[in-house]
Design a protein around this motif. Structure first.
Motif, PDB file in Angstrom:
ATOM      1  N   ASP A  98      54.006 -44.860 -13.326  1.00 52.13           N
ATOM      2  CA  ASP A  98      53.286 -45.927 -14.011  1.00 52.13           C
ATOM      3  C   ASP A  98      52.801 -47.012 -13.058  1.00 52.13           C
ATOM      4  N   ASP A  99      53.469 -47.151 -11.910  1.00 49.04           N
ATOM      5  CA  ASP A  99      53.094 -48.178 -10.938  1.00 49.04           C
ATOM      6  C   ASP A  99      53.629 -47.764  -9.571  1.00 49.04           C
ATOM      7  N   TYR A 100      53.100 -48.394  -8.525  1.00 46.71           N
ATOM      8  CA  TYR A 100      53.471 -48.054  -7.148  1.00 46.71           C
ATOM      9  C   TYR A 100      53.584 -49.370  -6.385  1.00 46.71           C
ATOM     10  N   VAL A 101      54.791 -49.713  -5.947  1.00 46.46           N
ATOM     11  CA  VAL A 101      55.037 -50.970  -5.250  1.00 46.46           C
ATOM     12  C   VAL A 101      55.379 -50.662  -3.794  1.00 46.46           C
ATOM     13  N   VAL A 102      54.621 -51.276  -2.887  1.00 42.19           N
ATOM     14  CA  VAL A 102      54.798 -51.003  -1.451  1.00 42.19           C
ATOM     15  C   VAL A 102      55.813 -51.983  -0.854  1.00 42.19           C
ATOM     16  N   LYS A 103      56.762 -51.442  -0.070  1.00 41.35           N
ATOM     17  CA  LYS A 103      57.734 -52.268   0.650  1.00 41.35           C
ATOM     18  C   LYS A 103      57.075 -52.859   1.896  1.00 41.35           C
ATOM     19  N   PRO A 104      57.489 -54.045   2.321  1.00 42.53           N
ATOM     20  CA  PRO A 104      58.443 -54.927   1.640  1.00 42.53           C
ATOM     21  C   PRO A 104      57.776 -55.638   0.470  1.00 42.53           C
ATOM     22  N   PHE A 105      58.551 -55.883  -0.576  1.00 35.92           N
ATOM     23  CA  PHE A 105      58.034 -56.558  -1.755  1.00 35.92           C
ATOM     24  C   PHE A 105      58.958 -57.722  -2.093  1.00 35.92           C
ATOM     25  N   SER A 106      58.436 -58.696  -2.795  1.00 37.95           N
ATOM     26  CA  SER A 106      59.279 -59.801  -3.254  1.00 37.95           C
ATOM     27  C   SER A 106      59.942 -59.390  -4.560  1.00 37.95           C
ATOM     28  N   LEU A 107      61.165 -59.861  -4.768  1.00 41.92           N
ATOM     29  CA  LEU A 107      61.867 -59.536  -6.011  1.00 41.92           C
ATOM     30  C   LEU A 107      61.138 -60.123  -7.220  1.00 41.92           C
ATOM     31  N   ARG A 108      60.471 -61.251  -7.017  1.00 48.07           N
ATOM     32  CA  ARG A 108      59.713 -61.859  -8.110  1.00 48.07           C
ATOM     33  C   ARG A 108      58.571 -60.941  -8.536  1.00 48.07           C
ATOM     34  N   GLU A 109      57.871 -60.371  -7.556  1.00 49.94           N
ATOM     35  CA  GLU A 109      56.789 -59.441  -7.877  1.00 49.94           C
ATOM     36  C   GLU A 109      57.344 -58.203  -8.577  1.00 49.94           C
ATOM     37  N   LEU A 110      58.458 -57.674  -8.060  1.00 50.84           N
ATOM     38  CA  LEU A 110      59.036 -56.474  -8.663  1.00 50.84           C
ATOM     39  C   LEU A 110      59.426 -56.719 -10.115  1.00 50.84           C
ATOM     40  N   LEU A 111      60.049 -57.852 -10.389  1.00 45.84           N
ATOM     41  CA  LEU A 111      60.459 -58.164 -11.759  1.00 45.84           C
ATOM     42  C   LEU A 111      59.246 -58.272 -12.688  1.00 45.84           C
ATOM     43  N   ALA A 112      58.148 -58.810 -12.168  1.00 45.62           N
ATOM     44  CA  ALA A 112      56.925 -58.902 -12.971  1.00 45.62           C
ATOM     45  C   ALA A 112      56.379 -57.507 -13.270  1.00 45.62           C
ATOM     46  N   ARG A 113      56.425 -56.612 -12.276  1.00 47.89           N
ATOM     47  CA  ARG A 113      55.947 -55.237 -12.479  1.00 47.89           C
ATOM     48  C   ARG A 113      56.847 -54.508 -13.483  1.00 47.89           C
ATOM     49  N   VAL A 114      58.155 -54.715 -13.361  1.00 53.38           N
ATOM     50  CA  VAL A 114      59.112 -54.098 -14.285  1.00 53.38           C
ATOM     51  C   VAL A 114      58.822 -54.541 -15.709  1.00 53.38           C
ATOM     52  N   ASP A 115      58.643 -55.831 -15.899  1.00 53.65           N
ATOM     53  CA  ASP A 115      58.374 -56.368 -17.235  1.00 53.65           C
ATOM     54  C   ASP A 115      57.074 -55.788 -17.805  1.00 53.65           C
ATOM     55  N   ALA A 116      56.050 -55.700 -16.966  1.00 54.90           N
ATOM     56  CA  ALA A 116      54.756 -55.190 -17.426  1.00 54.90           C
ATOM     57  C   ALA A 116      54.847 -53.724 -17.845  1.00 54.90           C
ATOM     58  N   VAL A 117      55.533 -52.902 -17.049  1.00 52.43           N
ATOM     59  CA  VAL A 117      55.658 -51.473 -17.372  1.00 52.43           C
ATOM     60  C   VAL A 117      56.498 -51.278 -18.628  1.00 52.43           C
ATOM     61  N   LEU A 118      57.572 -52.027 -18.780  1.00 56.88           N
ATOM     62  CA  LEU A 118      58.406 -51.898 -19.979  1.00 56.88           C
ATOM     63  C   LEU A 118      57.614 -52.295 -21.230  1.00 56.88           C
ATOM     64  N   ARG A 119      56.780 -53.328 -21.123  1.00 55.85           N
ATOM     65  CA  ARG A 119      55.962 -53.735 -22.264  1.00 55.85           C
ATOM     66  C   ARG A 119      54.939 -52.659 -22.619  1.00 55.85           C
ATOM     67  N   ARG A 120      54.286 -52.100 -21.598  1.00 58.56           N
ATOM     68  CA  ARG A 120      53.304 -51.040 -21.852  1.00 58.56           C
ATOM     69  C   ARG A 120      53.971 -49.812 -22.468  1.00 58.56           C
ATOM     70  N   THR A 121      55.164 -49.488 -21.990  1.00 54.46           N
ATOM     71  CA  THR A 121      55.881 -48.322 -22.487  1.00 54.46           C
ATOM     72  C   THR A 121      56.244 -48.500 -23.947  1.00 54.46           C
ATOM     73  N   ALA A 122      56.721 -49.697 -24.311  1.00 52.70           N
ATOM     74  CA  ALA A 122      57.081 -49.969 -25.703  1.00 52.70           C
ATOM     75  C   ALA A 122      55.854 -49.894 -26.596  1.00 52.70           C
ATOM     76  N   GLU A 123      54.726 -50.422 -26.100  1.00 55.23           N
ATOM     77  CA  GLU A 123      53.501 -50.423 -26.900  1.00 55.23           C
ATOM     78  C   GLU A 123      52.949 -49.018 -27.112  1.00 55.23           C
ATOM     79  N   ARG A 124      52.988 -48.202 -26.051  1.00 55.91           N
ATOM     80  CA  ARG A 124      52.404 -46.872 -26.196  1.00 55.91           C
ATOM     81  C   ARG A 124      53.315 -45.945 -26.988  1.00 55.91           C
ATOM     82  N   GLY A 125      54.594 -46.342 -27.164  1.00 47.66           N
ATOM     83  CA  GLY A 125      55.513 -45.506 -27.929  1.00 47.66           C
ATOM     84  C   GLY A 125      55.138 -45.403 -29.394  1.00 47.66           C
ATOM     85  N   VAL A 126      54.481 -46.461 -29.915  1.00 42.20           N
ATOM     86  CA  VAL A 126      54.145 -46.450 -31.327  1.00 42.20           C
ATOM     87  C   VAL A 126      52.665 -46.724 -31.557  1.00 42.20           C
ATOM     88  N   CYS A 127      52.170 -47.836 -31.024  1.00 43.01           N
ATOM     89  CA  CYS A 127      50.826 -48.296 -31.354  1.00 43.01           C
ATOM     90  C   CYS A 127      49.758 -47.303 -30.903  1.00 43.01           C
TER      91      CYS A 127
END
Length: 225
Positions: A98-127
């Motif tokens: 769903d996404d590709y994060v290149v090292k080195p990365f900031s933990l803040r960026e990673l958490l934002a990517r995690v949140d975005a993918v989890l939201r998209r996953t929840a939305e595509r599960g039903v809607c």
């Protein structure tokens, strides 16, 4: 429901940093220290998102991703890799990440990517999804079952719709009652009776018609193909 994230990373410092950041953000975390553990956990454990390093001992991230997508096609995955070349990014995304994060990365960026993918996953599960089967189809947007040859649809309760959506998003795999309690009801299955799940499945089957779309897998749970 608290999302569970599997972190497959062979660098101890990177893995621990990611695990700590996710834990502090309220996620449940499963760590895997190499490709062998990653492969086992990815295929056998229950989680909402996999953070996957590409270069690991025993199995590469690409090998884990390939095996995972054959068994759980809809599983959300974010690749974490020092390999930032376009060919690697394209390969990972083409294989189903769903996404590709290149090292080195900031933990803040990673958490934002995690949140975005989890939201998209929840939305595509039903809607926006419609599940078709022999007797008719389930419209998740309208939350109803429409049977061939019948006018109008039969309304699904919110829980019935969520249950059907989870079974459909994991089609081909037997889902245990414990997993359903955890992922659909948001409950810790320890000490909780599962009769409520059986009752919901019975009501759902009554609305779906006679095709047996929700199958009972003895000793394992329920499955939709």
């Amino acid at each position: 429901m608290i999302p569970t994230i599997l972190v497959a990373e062979d660098d101890d410092a990177v893995r621990q940093g990611v695990v700590d950041a996710l834990s502090l953000s309220g996620y449940e975390v499963i760590p895997a220290k190499d490709g062998r553990e990653a492969m086992q956990c990815a295929l056998e454990r229950q989680y909402q998102l996999l953070l996957l390093d590409l270069v690991m001992p025993h199995h590469s991230g690409f090998e884990v991703l390939e095996a995972l997508k054959k068994q759980r096609a809809g599983q959300a995955v974010i690749i974490l890799s020092a390999r930032g070349e376009e060919a690697d990014r394209v390969k990972g995304l083409t294989m189903g990440a769903d996404d590709y994060v290149v090292k080195p990365f900031s933990l803040r960026e990673l958490l934002a990517r995690v949140d975005a993918v989890l939201r998209r996953t929840a939305e595509r599960g039903v809607c926006g999804e419609r599940y078709e089967y022999a007797d008719g189809y389930v419209d998740f947007d309208r939350r109803e079952v429409c049977l061939h040859g019948e006018s109008g649809g039969q309304e699904l309760s919110e829980r019935e719709c969520s249950l059907m959506a989870y079974l459909v998003s994991n089609r081909g795999r037997a889902i245990s009652r414990e997993e359903i309690l955890r992922q659909v009801w948001g409950l810790d299955p320890k000490g909780v009776t599962t009769r409520t799940i059986d009752m919901h499945v019975a009501h759902l089957r009554g609305k779906l018609g006679s095709s047996g779309v929700v199958q009972t897998v003895r000793g394992q749970g329920y499955r939709v193909d």
